[in-house]
Design a protein around this motif. Structure first.
Motif, PDB file in Angstrom:
ATOM      1  N   SER A 206      -3.367   0.747  14.418  1.00  0.00           N
ATOM      2  CA  SER A 206      -4.397   1.378  15.243  1.00  0.00           C
ATOM      3  C   SER A 206      -4.159   1.151  16.732  1.00  0.00           C
ATOM      4  CB  SER A 206      -5.783   0.865  14.846  1.00  0.00           C
ATOM      5  OG  SER A 206      -5.919  -0.518  15.136  1.00  0.00           O
ATOM      6  N   LYS A 207      -3.505   0.032  17.081  1.00  0.00           N
ATOM      7  CA  LYS A 207      -3.203  -0.218  18.492  1.00  0.00           C
ATOM      8  C   LYS A 207      -2.259   0.847  19.045  1.00  0.00           C
ATOM      9  CE  LYS A 207      -3.666  -5.216  17.857  1.00  0.00           C
ATOM     10  NZ  LYS A 207      -2.938  -6.515  17.825  1.00  0.00           N
TER      11      LYS A 207
ATOM     12  N   ARG B  64     -10.861   5.885  10.260  1.00  0.00           N
ATOM     13  CA  ARG B  64     -10.977   5.733  11.711  1.00  0.00           C
ATOM     14  C   ARG B  64     -10.546   7.000  12.446  1.00  0.00           C
ATOM     15  NH1 ARG B  64      -8.292  -0.271  12.829  1.00  0.00           N
ATOM     16  NH2 ARG B  64      -9.075  -1.285  10.945  1.00  0.00           N
ATOM     17  N   TYR B  65      -9.547   7.694  11.881  1.00  0.00           N
ATOM     18  CA  TYR B  65      -8.937   8.825  12.586  1.00  0.00           C
ATOM     19  C   TYR B  65      -8.892  10.038  11.655  1.00  0.00           C
ATOM     20  CZ  TYR B  65      -7.251   4.740  15.170  1.00  0.00           C
ATOM     21  OH  TYR B  65      -7.175   3.541  15.844  1.00  0.00           O
TER      22      TYR B  65
ATOM     23  N   VAL C 223      -3.141   1.179   3.646  1.00  0.00           N
ATOM     24  CA  VAL C 223      -3.239   1.161   5.104  1.00  0.00           C
ATOM     25  C   VAL C 223      -3.749   2.504   5.612  1.00  0.00           C
ATOM     26  CG1 VAL C 223      -1.918   1.000   7.253  1.00  0.00           C
ATOM     27  CG2 VAL C 223      -1.438  -0.586   5.373  1.00  0.00           C
TER      28      VAL C 223
ATOM     29  N   ASP D 201      -4.332   4.433  18.913  1.00  0.00           N
ATOM     30  CA  ASP D 201      -5.308   4.540  19.996  1.00  0.00           C
ATOM     31  C   ASP D 201      -4.648   4.975  21.305  1.00  0.00           C
ATOM     32  OD1 ASP D 201      -7.433   3.807  18.415  1.00  0.00           O
ATOM     33  OD2 ASP D 201      -7.365   1.695  18.966  1.00  0.00           O
TER      34      ASP D 201
ATOM     35  N   GLU E 277      -7.469   3.243   5.269  1.00  0.00           N
ATOM     36  CA  GLU E 277      -8.279   2.717   6.372  1.00  0.00           C
ATOM     37  C   GLU E 277      -8.128   3.578   7.619  1.00  0.00           C
ATOM     38  OE1 GLU E 277      -8.427  -1.457   7.325  1.00  0.00           O
ATOM     39  OE2 GLU E 277      -7.417  -1.962   5.437  1.00  0.00           O
ATOM     40  N   LEU E 278      -6.906   4.024   7.893  1.00  0.00           N
ATOM     41  CA  LEU E 278      -6.679   4.844   9.084  1.00  0.00           C
ATOM     42  C   LEU E 278      -7.433   6.168   8.992  1.00  0.00           C
ATOM     43  CD1 LEU E 278      -2.848   4.287   9.707  1.00  0.00           C
ATOM     44  CD2 LEU E 278      -4.780   3.178  10.859  1.00  0.00           C
TER      45      LEU E 278
ATOM     46  N   GLN F 185      -0.149  -3.424   9.166  1.00  0.00           N
ATOM     47  CA  GLN F 185      -1.423  -3.164   8.530  1.00  0.00           C
ATOM     48  C   GLN F 185      -2.223  -2.223   9.439  1.00  0.00           C
ATOM     49  OE1 GLN F 185      -2.098  -4.237   5.389  1.00  0.00           O
ATOM     50  NE2 GLN F 185       0.012  -5.003   5.475  1.00  0.00           N
ATOM     51  N   ALA F 186      -3.407  -1.850   8.985  1.00  0.00           N
ATOM     52  CA  ALA F 186      -4.173  -0.833   9.707  1.00  0.00           C
ATOM     53  C   ALA F 186      -4.529  -1.268  11.127  1.00  0.00           C
ATOM     54  CB  ALA F 186      -5.439  -0.483   8.924  1.00  0.00           C
ATOM     55  N   ASN F 187      -4.916  -2.525  11.301  1.00  0.00           N
ATOM     56  CA  ASN F 187      -5.287  -2.982  12.639  1.00  0.00           C
ATOM     57  C   ASN F 187      -4.107  -2.934  13.594  1.00  0.00           C
ATOM     58  OD1 ASN F 187      -7.975  -3.419  12.050  1.00  0.00           O
ATOM     59  ND2 ASN F 187      -7.680  -5.568  11.493  1.00  0.00           N
ATOM     60  N   ASP F 188      -2.907  -3.277  13.091  1.00  0.00           N
ATOM     61  CA  ASP F 188      -1.706  -3.194  13.924  1.00  0.00           C
ATOM     62  C   ASP F 188      -1.423  -1.748  14.313  1.00  0.00           C
ATOM     63  OD1 ASP F 188      -1.104  -6.013  13.619  1.00  0.00           O
ATOM     64  OD2 ASP F 188      -0.424  -5.540  11.609  1.00  0.00           O
TER      65      ASP F 188
END
Length: 511
Positions: free
Chosen positions: A92-93, A119-120, A112, A96, A115-116, A87-90
């Motif tokens: 993003s790690k 953020r990006y 997904v 980043d 959402e990314l 998912q997006a939170n995974d």
């Protein structure tokens, strides 16, 4: 050219009309893959990417992933596979840490990626698949990414230049980016090619995710380099795998140990004929002796078992394809590998004495991405710390005992979860077992056996299991508690999720 660029060039210079790859109903010939990968190289450069820039993909096992990877390797770009199940939170790690300039993704991951994108926004996104049903703003289609010209391999790329970043599973913390260079990528898949003796007569079913070393480095690229035909599928069910093997006359299939168990159970129930299959390997978790016997009864020959890690890029020890195999062992050092067992004082362990397995190999990672401290801890005098505990027997075969961090310490005595698991897995009503440690007021830490039974209607009784294991283990090794589950949770890489099971067992039994 680097050794990796040369290997790719040789693979793409074979007979142009030869079928190299199957994906679903589509067949891809060598000539097509060559043209598409060289045009993709041109397209990536036209997008403004430069040597050393990172290219991410979030894709199932598909030709687009291979084409993007080939193009990146040839231009000195760094490919970053991101687990398709994230998912997006995974994701993003990962993003980043490595800051990719471009991301190729499958249309199924559109929620997904939406959402990314928020953020990006600086990343360039390209989508594989039909976006007509997608309600969000469309990304450029993957088909628009390749250029019109064929761009040959970039010159002047050093052998130690980063080529691939694979992430550790991160079950005990933030995942670390494992960097492999142009040379170590080649050395790793060339070692796997030798392990399996891949050749142009082989047909290899690649079902492991190519987001990880197990699919990318031990299956896809060694088969591609050897000129084997490749059948791409994403974690096929046993029924799907059997159908693919029968249709394409597959000769080799590799699975995680959990999938290997499901495959054997399916074959026992359905008695399908697979006369073309000649090579099979199970890895990722220990394979019980009983399961090896069941496989041999079905096929008349023995499956391989091996042990590897992302930092090594491939298997570092494996039972030999030809010659003597020892069930339950992780075999002999793989080609171009040196393996030794060391004690805490860095002295070499005696025969049958447990210590940490250390590896020296040209396949070893060049380090963790932007993490010099962790890189320094990984090596000692050129030897890589695997974190695996094991021993070597009198014949030089290695035996896995446990991960260092998984050891359960009960009143000062070390307990290997694998040893208990091997005993419990012999019980006829048990489908799979994972043993974890939980805190205990009196003993410090105690083992808990997490059990998935063969059938929900025919679950083993705890008292029966206690009677079953008692004669086979020392008293301090016996599980204090049993946790019965319909199925055992798995990590994103398909291994049993020990961290989640630790939490579940802790909530149920910790004191």
């Amino acid at each position: 050219m680097t050794v990796l660029q040369e290997a790719i060039d040789q693979s793409l210079s074979r007979e142009a009309k030869r079928i190299a790859l199957y994906h679903g109903e589509q067949a891809y010939r060598i000539g097509e893959l060559k043209d598409q990968s060289l045009k993709m190289a041109a397209g990536l450069i036209q997008q403004g990417l430069e040597v050393g820039d990172r290219v991410g993909f979030m894709l199932p096992n598909c030709p687009e992933a291979l084409i993007t990877t080939l193009a990146s390797y040839n231009q000195g770009l760094v490919i970053v596979p991101i687990n398709y199940r994230f998912q997006a939170n995974d994701a993003s790690k990962f993003i980043d840490q490595v800051e990719p300039k471009l991301l190729v993704y499958h249309v199924d991951k559109e929620p997904v990626v939406t959402e990314l994108k928020q953020r990006y926004s600086e990343i360039k996104y390209f989508c594989v698949g039909d976006q007509s049903a997608v309600e969000t703003e469309h990304s450029p289609a993957f088909e628009t990414l390749p250029g019109n010209d064929l761009l040959e391999a970039a010159s002047g790329i050093p052998e130690d230049h980063p080529a691939l970043i694979l992430f550790t599973s991160g079950s005990t913390g933030i995942p670390k980016g494992v960097v492999h260079s142009q040379r170590t990528v080649f050395e790793a898949f060339d070692s796997a090619r030798q392990i399996f003796d891949f050749n142009e007569e082989d047909v290899v079913l690649v079902g492991k995710s190519i987001s990880h070393a197990g699919g990318l480095q031990t299956q896809l690229f060694p088969a591609f380099a050897a000129g084997s035909q490749i059948v791409l599928a994403t974690n096929p069910s046993p029924a799907e795998a059997v159908a693919i093997i029968q249709r394409h006359k597959v000769t080799e299939y590799a699975m995680l140990a959990s999938n290997f168990l499901d495959f054997v159970e399916f074959m026992e129930a359905h008695h399908e004929g697979l006369p073309s299959l000649r090579k099979c390997i199970a890895s990722g978790d220990a394979v019980p002796h009983d399961l090896h016997e069941r496989f041999k009864k079905l096929f008349g020959w023995e499956a391989l078992e091996g042990c590897g890690m992302t930092e090594v890029g491939t298997y570092y020890s494996v039972n030999p394809l030809y010659g003597k195999r020892k069930w339950g062992s992780i075999g002999l050092p793989a080609p171009n590998m040196q393996v030794r067992v060391v004690q805490s004082d860095d002295k070499t362990a005696a025969v049958n004495e447990t210590g940490e397995l250390m590896v020296k190999s040209p396949t070893n990672t060049i380090g963790y991405w932007n993490n010099p401290e962790a890189t320094k801890r990984l090596f000692s005098d050129g030897w890589l710390h695997t974190g695996d505990l094991g021993y070597a027997d009198e014949d030089g075969y290695f035996w896995f005992v446990s991960r260092k961090k998984l050891l359960i310490v009960r009143r000062g005595s070390n307990i290997s979860p694998v040893e208990i698991e091997n005993v419990l897995d012999e019980h006829p009503l048990i489908h799979a077992t994972v043993v974890v440690g939980v805190p205990d007021d009196r003993d410090g830490e105690v083992p808990v056996a997490c059990i998935a039974s063969m059938e929900d209607t025919n679950r083993p009784v705890e008292s029966e299991l206690r009677e079953f294991v008692a004669p086979q283990l020392a008293a301090y090794k016996l599980p204090k508690h049993y946790l019965f589950l319909s199925e055992l949770p798995q990590t994103a890489t398909g291994k049993f999720d020990r961290h989640e099971l630790e939490e579940m067992a802790g909530e149920a039994f910790a004191k």
